[in-house]
Enzyme design. Structure first.
Site, PDB file in Angstrom:
ATOM      1  N   TRP A  55       1.962  -1.120   9.346  1.00 12.46           N
ATOM      2  CA  TRP A  55       2.588   0.198   9.283  1.00 12.46           C
ATOM      3  C   TRP A  55       3.819   0.158  10.163  1.00 12.46           C
ATOM      4  O   TRP A  55       3.699   0.017  11.356  1.00 12.46           O
ATOM      5  CB  TRP A  55       1.635   1.302   9.754  1.00 12.46           C
ATOM      6  N   TYR A  59      -4.613   1.451  15.726  1.00 10.97           N
ATOM      7  CA  TYR A  59      -3.369   1.636  16.465  1.00 10.97           C
ATOM      8  C   TYR A  59      -3.537   1.632  17.975  1.00 10.97           C
ATOM      9  O   TYR A  59      -2.571   1.662  18.708  1.00 10.97           O
ATOM     10  CB  TYR A  59      -2.744   2.992  16.107  1.00 10.97           C
ATOM     11  N   HIS A  80      -3.179  10.913   0.959  1.00  5.77           N
ATOM     12  CA  HIS A  80      -2.700  10.634   2.322  1.00  5.77           C
ATOM     13  C   HIS A  80      -2.168  11.965   2.884  1.00  5.77           C
ATOM     14  O   HIS A  80      -0.969  12.121   3.111  1.00  5.77           O
ATOM     15  CB  HIS A  80      -1.629   9.542   2.287  1.00  5.77           C
ATOM     16  N   GLU A 122      -3.761  -0.261   7.925  1.00  6.49           N
ATOM     17  CA  GLU A 122      -2.590   0.094   8.741  1.00  6.49           C
ATOM     18  C   GLU A 122      -2.773  -0.483  10.136  1.00  6.49           C
ATOM     19  O   GLU A 122      -3.882  -0.457  10.687  1.00  6.49           O
ATOM     20  CB  GLU A 122      -2.430   1.616   8.919  1.00  6.49           C
ATOM     21  N   ARG A 178       0.850  -1.192   0.000  1.00  4.71           N
ATOM     22  CA  ARG A 178       0.000   0.000   0.000  1.00  4.71           C
ATOM     23  C   ARG A 178       0.891   1.250   0.000  1.00  4.71           C
ATOM     24  O   ARG A 178       1.668   1.453   0.918  1.00  4.71           O
ATOM     25  CB  ARG A 178      -0.912  -0.002   1.237  1.00  4.71           C
ATOM     26  N   TRP A 203       5.190  12.558  10.669  1.00  2.00           N
ATOM     27  CA  TRP A 203       4.405  13.778  10.799  1.00  2.00           C
ATOM     28  C   TRP A 203       4.932  14.681  11.915  1.00  2.00           C
ATOM     29  O   TRP A 203       6.091  15.072  11.896  1.00  2.00           O
ATOM     30  CB  TRP A 203       2.909  13.443  10.982  1.00  2.00           C
ATOM     31  N   GLU A 243      -7.815   8.191   6.325  1.00  2.00           N
ATOM     32  CA  GLU A 243      -8.131   8.744   7.650  1.00  2.00           C
ATOM     33  C   GLU A 243      -8.695  10.164   7.624  1.00  2.00           C
ATOM     34  O   GLU A 243      -8.022  11.122   8.030  1.00  2.00           O
ATOM     35  CB  GLU A 243      -6.885   8.722   8.542  1.00  2.00           C
ATOM     36  N   ASN A 254      -7.703   1.580   9.751  1.00  2.99           N
ATOM     37  CA  ASN A 254      -6.389   1.706  10.382  1.00  2.99           C
ATOM     38  C   ASN A 254      -6.580   1.646  11.887  1.00  2.99           C
ATOM     39  O   ASN A 254      -7.380   2.403  12.446  1.00  2.99           O
ATOM     40  CB  ASN A 254      -5.751   3.066  10.047  1.00  2.99           C
TER      41      ASN A 254
END
Ligand code: GAL
Length: 642
Positions: free
Chosen positions: A591, A417, A188, A508, A137, A599, A234, A415
């Site tokens: 990921w 996390y 993205h 992710e 991806r 970021w 996202e 995604n």
């Protein structure tokens, strides 16, 4: 799909209690047993416990790979005609908004060079091979193709930057030559800066059509080889972090919640709390008032950004369906982020309180996830969100609803996390805070009675008061608690039963190895909490040796045991969602393939399964970490081999 109770979060608490992930490759009998509450609804009695050899594997066509994003890995920010994105612009203007341990290196606070994947894509492919990836991806940089963001076809010819097209052709062809299927994300977070300057980017309704045109070019040019498209990555993070919670994420607009005051900004442009006033004149919707350029951040910017980005997604899907899908036979969907919500429970929680907490966990999930996943599935925002937001909630027109409905029915990307606990907030005297009435309903009051977080509380400067929900990884919000993926998959599967044709793809999931900033080594409060509720396996304290140490990369950086345990926990819970709960989950993208530009955390937080020394190594040499090999092995053992 088995019938679970209305609030599948129930599964979280109950399954998490007994689904002990000790040895992920071979769960023992009691590891997969569910307790009686779930047995009633899920018929767990009937589930034969597999022996070591019989563990139900994921199917042979399971999509397996890793994810990256253009701005985080490509570099070459101004090479071969690429235009500026909001991330280039704002990291250059406000370098202090990005963390860096080493500011002497001018590229340590931006993606100017990053992993240099623009020149080193072959090296990335070698890493994919180690994890036995059959998919990859990646994202396409909009401003590499259309430097001013405006894609136009005049007399049959697109105004594209040909060098950009050549680059993505190379990426796609190289993947295919290596038998790796491309999964391309169109957006993205790297909006062309020109569109921010022209009309405030996603705050303006014109962004919808500009995105759809750019998407059309991509389908037309790459769609003969790309069969998996993700429109938007996202929307919540893009809009809420970029337009409310700043200055963490470009374009660094921030209203509402405690803007960070930055010190000694090098540029002198450190306006009010480090947030940016630079923006074009914007119209939230056609016919709305025109907001002037360079205004202070306004209330509800994140809400309008979300509204426009969701419609932009639907318009791009419409173009694909109408003009390309029949011939190209690819699939298209959106990637949503958001924490699965676990009802708060401790030794003192009464059954009534637990019931109420389950209700609140679902409500919190509707706000955090459903706000973004309901429109592309069912065509509108959740009723709870609309009611509690009152007049502050934007309204989709009937045509927009029609476009939105089913626009992610090919597949849904998620995604994941972290996880959150949720419950109804209590007053000091122990009574419950009440939801807003219809008259009170507004953005500010919408969640007044709802609490959700991965910490039990927050201290000064947003510090986390333990217990945390699982152990804290290398980002404050990144917690290792494997059952969250199973809870979330069940939540989606229940909510959109029969509506997702080709299943859910985990687009992710990943872990930042604990680092010096946020480590909570020896967090005894968390350990005691998990022991007290009978889940000692999630009482994961760690000592200093697990903390990343740049001066000893052979230590926990390359030998990333904490991350390996993360993948073991999450993947086993994904497998259980498939094998035990019957959730139609079709893929998993870790990921991330390589350490990259994280970021707001720059290169100080590493999510990669491949090490790169960003500060000293101009060659950006790729050094595989142990987790990369672990994933390759996991794939061989847990996915049917054709
Ligand atoms: C996601 C994002 C990725 C990556 C990851 C880890 O929200 O899509 O680009 O940064 O978080 O923080």
């Amino acid at each position: 799909m088995k019938t679970l109770s209305v609030f599948t979060t129930l599964l979280a608490v109950t399954a998490a209690k007994k689904c002990i992930v000790k040895d992920t490759s071979a769960p023992a009998a009691d590891d997969v047993a569910l307790n009686s509450e779930v047995e009633d609804v899920a018929g767990a009695d009937d589930v034969a416990v597999p022996s070591d050899e019989e563990v139900k594997k994921l199917p042979a066509d399971f999509k397996w790979g890793a994810a990256t994003a253009a701005y985080q890995v490509e570099g070459a920010w101004n090479e071969d005609g690429r235009g500026e994105s909001v991330w280039d612009h704002f990291t250059h203007l406000y370098p202090k908004n990005v963390e860096s341990g080493d500011r002497t290196n001018p590229d340590s606070t931006n993606g100017n060079v990053a992993c240099d994947s623009y020149h080193k894509f072959d090296e990335d492919v070698k890493m994919m091979k180690i994890m036995k990836a059959n998919h990859y991806r990646f994202s396409i940089s909009w401003s590499r193709l259309f430097p001013d963001g405006e894609a136009k076809k005049v007399n049959g010819k697109w105004n594209v930057n040909e060098k950009g097209t050549q680059y993505y052709n190379m990426v796609i062809d190289t993947l295919l030559e290596n038998e790796i299927t491309p999964l391309a994300t169109l957006y993205h977070w790297d909006l062309p800066y020109a569109l921010h300057e022209k009309y405030g980017g996603w705050l303006d309704y014109r962004s919808q059509d500009d995105f759809a045109k750019y998407a059309e070019y991509c389908f037309e040019t790459f769609g003969d080889r790309v069969k998996g498209w993700i429109t938007i990555n996202e929307p919540w993070v893009n809009c809420v972090s970029g337009y409310r919670l700043g200055p963490g994420k470009a374009p660094y607009r921030c209203t509402g919640e405690a803007p960070r005051k930055l010190q000694n900004d090098t540029t002198g442009l450190d306006l009010e709390g480090g947030c940016s006033y630079e923006i074009g004149p914007s119209q939230y919707y056609k016919g709305a008032e025109v907001l002037p350029a360079n205004r202070a951040p306004q209330r509800l910017e994140d809400v309008w950004c979300s509204h426009n980005i969701l419609i932009a997604h639907a318009k791009a899907v419409n173009v694909y369906r109408k003009k390309f899908q029949k011939k190209q036979k690819g699939l298209i969907g959106i990637t949503i982020d958001g924490e699965a919500q676990i009802p708060w429970q401790d030794a003192n929680t009464t059954p009534e309180e637990l019931e109420n907490n389950k209700k609140y966990a679902n409500l919190a999930a509707e706000f955090r996830i459903g706000w973004y996943s309901d429109p592309p599935m069912v065509g509108d925002y959740p009723a709870s969100v609309k009611q509690r937001m009152g007049k502050d909630m934007p309204v989709f027109t009937p045509e927009e609803k029609k476009l939105l409905k089913g626009s992610s029915s090919d597949f849904l990307g998620w995604n994941t996390y972290t996880a959150h606990w949720a419950e109804q907030v209590k007053n000091e005297d122990g009574t419950y805070v009440q939801p807003p009435t219809d008259d009170e309903a507004s953005f500010e009051t919408s969640k007044q009675d709802m609490w959700d977080d991965n910490c039990r509380g927050r201290g000064e400067g947003w510090t986390c008061i333990p217990p945390t929900l699982g152990s804290q990884a290398g980002s404050s919000w990144n917690t290792k608690y494997g059952p969250t993926i199973r809870v979330g998959l069940n939540w989606f599967a229940d909510r959109y039963k029969g509506l997702i044709k080709n299943g859910i793809i985990i687009t992710e999931n990943g872990c930042a190895q604990p680092n010096y900033k946020v480590s909570r080594a020896n967090d005894l409060a968390t350990k005691e909490y998990f022991e007290s509720i009978g889940q000692p396996e999630y009482a994961d304290t760690y000592d200093e040796s697990i903390i990343e140490d740049e001066s000893n990369i052979e230590g926990s950086i390359i030998n990333d045991e904490y991350r390996i345990d993360w993948y073991a926990q999450y993947l086993e819970n994904l497998r259980l969602a498939y094998a035990e709960d019957g959730v139609d989950v079709r893929g998993y993208m870790a990921w991330s393939l390589v350490d990259n530009f994280e970021w707001e955390n720059g290169y100080e937080t590493r999510f990669g399964m491949t090490y790169i020394d960003f500060y000293n190594d101009d060659e950006r040499t790729r050094i595989p970490k142990k987790s990369l090999e672990f994933l390759g092995q996991w794939y061989l053992e847990n996915v049917e081999q054709a």
